[in-house]
Enzyme design. Structure first.
Site, PDB file in Angstrom:
ATOM      1  N   HIS A  27       0.850  -1.202   0.000  1.00  0.00           N
ATOM      2  CA  HIS A  27       0.000   0.000   0.000  1.00  0.00           C
ATOM      3  C   HIS A  27       0.880   1.244   0.000  1.00  0.00           C
ATOM      4  O   HIS A  27       1.298   1.734   1.048  1.00  0.00           O
ATOM      5  CB  HIS A  27      -0.935  -0.006   1.215  1.00  0.00           C
ATOM      6  CG  HIS A  27      -2.019   1.021   1.141  1.00  0.00           C
ATOM      7  ND1 HIS A  27      -3.364   0.705   1.133  1.00  0.00           N
ATOM      8  CD2 HIS A  27      -1.975   2.372   1.046  1.00  0.00           C
ATOM      9  CE1 HIS A  27      -4.084   1.809   1.049  1.00  0.00           C
ATOM     10  NE2 HIS A  27      -3.255   2.847   1.003  1.00  0.00           N
ATOM     11  N   HIS A 209      -9.555   0.954  -0.853  1.00  0.00           N
ATOM     12  CA  HIS A 209      -9.414   1.632   0.432  1.00  0.00           C
ATOM     13  C   HIS A 209     -10.781   1.538   1.110  1.00  0.00           C
ATOM     14  O   HIS A 209     -11.793   1.887   0.490  1.00  0.00           O
ATOM     15  CB  HIS A 209      -9.096   3.106   0.240  1.00  0.00           C
ATOM     16  CG  HIS A 209      -7.679   3.420  -0.162  1.00  0.00           C
ATOM     17  ND1 HIS A 209      -7.096   2.927  -1.285  1.00  0.00           N
ATOM     18  CD2 HIS A 209      -6.746   4.202   0.446  1.00  0.00           C
ATOM     19  CE1 HIS A 209      -5.855   3.401  -1.369  1.00  0.00           C
ATOM     20  NE2 HIS A 209      -5.605   4.169  -0.338  1.00  0.00           N
ATOM     21  N   GLU A 212     -11.208   3.657   6.387  1.00  0.00           N
ATOM     22  CA  GLU A 212     -10.136   4.543   6.856  1.00  0.00           C
ATOM     23  C   GLU A 212     -10.751   5.728   7.601  1.00  0.00           C
ATOM     24  O   GLU A 212     -10.414   5.993   8.737  1.00  0.00           O
ATOM     25  CB  GLU A 212      -9.304   5.051   5.658  1.00  0.00           C
ATOM     26  CG  GLU A 212      -8.192   6.022   6.069  1.00  0.00           C
ATOM     27  CD  GLU A 212      -7.467   6.653   4.875  1.00  0.00           C
ATOM     28  OE1 GLU A 212      -7.993   6.574   3.747  1.00  0.00           O
ATOM     29  OE2 GLU A 212      -6.389   7.241   5.081  1.00  0.00           O
TER      30      GLU A 212
HETATM   31 ZN   LIG Z   1      -3.708   4.884   0.561  1.00  0.00          ZN
END
Ligand SMILES: [Zn+2]
Length: 350
Positions: A27, A209, A212
């Site tokens: 990542h 993603h 987050e």
């Molecule tokens: Zn990222």
């Protein structure tokens, strides 16, 4: 596979040991790997009164999320020509090799090129491929590309990005997968369901993603549209059922501890779930996201796991093996790297 015994040496230099451990990074954003020194070089290429190294370093010292965005913008604004992309790719690989990273899967944002630069991506892909080939040859670290769409630019932009990735993959097999980044609240993963299926049918691997900056529902959506790896997955900690599924299916999590702290998504190091995830049997990998902008890098994240979360060196080896296992490498190279990780004893004496 035969595993070497790890001797417990009281004077062991942990950083040196972790540097020598063969690591894979899953990542990492190409645009986020630009160090102040390279930013100065880009600035010299394009500006009448270029940034000094002090200016550039100043941009990377910020207090809040807005400061991070300013730094990121300062970089992307100065990435103008394909040659700029070749330079940052080559420099990235040099940096990775210096940390003992043997393989990296790197997000490259076609979304930014299409949307902000309003230009064809192909010359840029040719350029990063030149940088990749030179870098691999000079430093030995292999790189695969994951083409990233900015989710809040909408589904149509996503379709352009992913279809271009599918088309270019035929010529550039190092384009291995796709992903969505950007604002999760304004671009829920569900909207990308059909596009993910289309990308999979075109032979691309799927990442997203998720969890987050918003809650666990975002991770559920990412899994439901077929994401094979989850970037961040910070919010999974609030949903026991989700944790069970992640453990059961062994879905790899691309964890970015320092990034989560610096962006404010996680309030403090001791509140980060990385160790709990690991101990609950989740498939944890350590990653650095946008390293110079967060004042870290992959080696730094490994050191942090050891010093801050008490991972033992054998557990660090397991984390390194997880990253290789979760990579999109072909089985032969995967097996070769796994053997290297399993048989690693420590750095060569100087
Ligand atoms: Zn990222």
């Amino acid at each position: 596979m035969a595993r070497r015994e790890l001797k417990q040496d009281p004077v062991l230099d942990t950083t040196a040991w972790l540097r020598g451990l063969p690591k894979a990074e899953l990542h990492l954003h190409l645009e986020g790997t630009v160090k102040p020194e390279t930013l100065v070089e880009l600035s010299r290429r394009h500006e009448a009164s270029p940034l000094t190294l002090e200016d550039a370093r100043g941009l990377y010292r910020y207090e809040n999320f807005l400061g991070f965005l300013t730094a990121f913008k300062a970089v992307t604004e100065r990435l103008k020509t394909p040659e700029d992309y070749e330079l940052i790719t080559y420099n990235m690989i040099r940096e990775l090799a210096g940390q003992g990273v043997v393989h990296a899967e790197v997000y490259v944002s076609f979304g930014i090129i299409f949307y902000w630069k309003k230009t064809d991506v192909e010359p840029y892909v040719e350029a990063i491929e030149r940088g990749r080939e030179r870098g691999e040859k000079d430093f030995g670290t292999t790189v695969l590309w994951i083409v990233d769409a900015v989710r809040h630019f909408g589904v149509e932009e996503g379709a352009r990005v992913f279809r271009k990735a599918a088309e270019l993959r035929k010529r550039y097999p190092s384009i291995v997968g796709i992903g969505i980044g950007g604002d999760e609240a304004r671009g829920p993963a569900d909207q990308f369901r059909d596009l993910y299926k289309e990308a999979r049918d075109a032979g691309l691997r799927l990442t997203a993603h998720a969890g987050e900056s918003v809650g666990p529902e975002s991770i559920w959506s990412a899994i439901n549209i077929g994401a094979e790896r989850i970037g961040h997955a910070l919010a999974a900690q609030h949903d026991p059922e989700l944790l069970e599924i992640l453990a059961q299916k062994q879905i790899p999590l691309e964890i970015n501890v320092t990034s989560n702290i610096k962006t404010g998504c996680c309030k403090a190091f001791d509140e980060h779930p990385v160790k709990d995830y690991f101990e609950s049997g989740l498939m944890v990998t350590l990653n650095s996201d946008d390293p110079p902008m967060f004042g870290s890098d992959l080696l730094g994240e490994y050191c942090l796991a050891e010093s801050c979360y008490g991972f033992t060196l054998e557990q660090m080896r397991e984390l390194a093996a997880n990253a290789v296992e979760a990579s999109f490498l072909d089985p032969t190279r995967k097996l070769a790297l796994l053997q290297k990780v399993e048989q690693y004893v420590g750095p060569m004496p100087a």
